[in-house]
Design an enzyme around this catalytic site. Structure first.
Site, short mmCIF file in Angstrom:
data_model
loop_
_atom_site.label_atom_id
_atom_site.label_comp_id
_atom_site.label_asym_id
_atom_site.label_seq_id
_atom_site.Cartn_x
_atom_site.Cartn_y
_atom_site.Cartn_z
N GLY A 249 0.62 -1.44 0.23
CA GLY A 249 -0.23 0.05 0.11
C GLY A 249 0.44 1.13 -0.45
N CYS A 362 -18.25 5.18 -24.69
CA CYS A 362 -19.52 5.73 -24.62
C CYS A 362 -20.12 6.01 -22.84
CB CYS A 362 -20.99 5.52 -25.68
SG CYS A 362 -21.02 5.27 -27.01
#
Length: 437
Positions: A249, A362
């Site tokens: 992380g 789209c």
């Protein structure tokens, strides 16, 4: 202009180079959109992690969290550097095995491993299973009995520490789908079940508090908590973990506003914290494992796009469209991830406008960079988006029936395709005709 591009990456023509190869030449040879990895950056980061442990004189494993980017070629590079990997699915495991990655150096994570995936891991002698829930303990027990086998295991716990990062990528807090909870006693109950099973060799405990973390404090708190648990379990169950796995992380720089520590600086602080806490608790110093993914793959990756049309509306920010988008990098749409982009033909060109760098898909949310600071561009120009090596290609899709891009590795001035571009034929390869009779 980005501060993340160095003078050494600019060739005599003023173009961006990646791994010693002109980015425009890469775009021309392999077409766009194109995922490009500078392999030397992958190797260098693994080596920096390893040197931290060696300088501190502790046993360790640098385990690449391959969900960040998993291909045969990537696994081969990690193996060449003497690192381990973790996988989180049968598909990642299969890919690693196809790369001839040493199974003993594979850890299998995941919060809902299937029976078939566990069986696949045991049949192929995977080194470590990271247990995540009680159902998994039962399933693994059945698999081991069926195959008359044994395996190293770790337990993933939730230490109750919430990282300061996006809520979608926080994983260490109590309210998480991952791991055994400490506060309610679930972790203790799971430990007793595992210790009672002579086919499971409980080597350690694991925690992962989140992703893209900039603050050191959370890692130090998690490290201290893990050592405290080890001391508790020694007193209660006469069990001391051989390994403390602090996960990964470690944050990286995506934009000029990001100022993380160097990933290896996080690790150095974690190791020193564990050393001190183990001494304070009278524990034998355990091996320390880490699981970096983004910090190894992220900075090594670039995505090359070709500029298409634009939309200019008076009084509004213009839209500049490229030939990729959320199909090859969904992170900006998914959790507002930010990036920087440069003009490949002149990365140090003065910025003259701010645009929405939009994709071709789209969806109104298909915006790669919401406020992209760029020089003047024209259709056909190549843009390079920086630091796209983690969670771009690995989360890519065929939305709108677009093929996923090719992946090219570049090192020492040479380039090579390591994942072919998907063709239209690839998109229908698994489709079956429907006959309603």
């Amino acid at each position: 202009m980005s501060e993340q591009v160095s003078n050494q990456q600019i060739n005599d023509e003023g173009h961006l180079t990646i791994g010693g190869v002109d980015a425009l030449a890469l775009a021309k040879q392999y077409q766009t959109p194109l995922a490009v990895y500078d392999v030397s950056k992958i190797r260098d980061q693994i080596r920096r992690f390893k040197s931290v442990f060696e300088d501190n004189g502790v046993d360790y494993a640098v385990t690449y969290a391959s969900k960040a980017f998993a291909t045969i070629a990537m696994y081969q590079v990690v193996d060449q550097e003497g690192a381990h990997i973790d996988v989180v699915s049968g598909g990642e495991l299969y890919t690693a095995l196809q790369a001839n990655f040493p199974a003993a150096n594979i850890s299998f994570h995941g919060n809902n491993k299937s029976y078939d995936e566990l069986e696949m891991a045991i049949e192929n002698h995977v080194g470590t299973i990271v247990l995540d829930n009680f159902h998994e303990i039962e399933q693994l027990s059945d698999v081991l009995e069926k195959h008359d086998a044994s395996v190293q295991v770790m337990m993933r716990i939730t230490p109750g520490i919430s990282a300061h990062t996006h809520e979608y990528i926080q994983t260490g807090q109590e309210d998480s789908k991952f791991g055994f909870d400490l506060k309610t006693g679930l972790a203790d109950k799971a430990l007793q079940q595992v210790l009672a099973n002579n086919r499971m060799n409980m080597i350690g405990i694991h925690a992962h508090i989140g992703s893209q973390i900039f603050e050191l404090n959370g890692f130090q708190m998690a490290a201290e908590k893990l050592v405290d648990i080890a001391a508790e379990w020694r007193a209660k169950y006469d069990y001391q973990p051989q390994v403390i796995n602090v996960g990964g992380g470690f944050g990286i720089r995506y934009t000029k506003d990001d100022n993380p520590l160097a990933p290896e600086a996080f690790v150095d602080a974690i190791v020193k914290t564990i050393k001190q806490r183990a001494t304070d608790k009278g524990l034998t110093m355990p091996a320390v494992w880490i699981e970096p993914g983004r910090s190894i793959a992220g900075p090594a990756g670039y995505t090359l796009y070709t500029v298409g049309g634009r939309k200019d509306v008076e009084g509004l920010t213009s839209y500049l469209t490229v030939d990729g988008g959320m199909g090859d990098n969904i992170r900006p749409a998914l959790y507002q991830a930010e990036y920087e982009a440069v003009l490949a033909s002149d990365p140090f060109a003065k910025t003259t406008e701010t645009v929405h760098l939009a994709g071709k898909y789209c969806e109104s949310g298909d915006i790669l960079i919401d406020q992209a600071h760029l020089p003047a561009t024209k259709p056909g120009d190549v843009l390079a988006m920086l630091d796209t090596g983690a969670y771009g290609y690995s989360m890519a899709s065929n939305y709108n029936r677009n093929g996923r891009p090719a992946v090219v590795f570049v090192e020492n001035g040479k380039s090579q395709v390591v994942v072919k571009r998907e063709t239209y034929a690839d998109l229908t390869r698994l489709d079956q005709a429907y006959d309603p009779e």
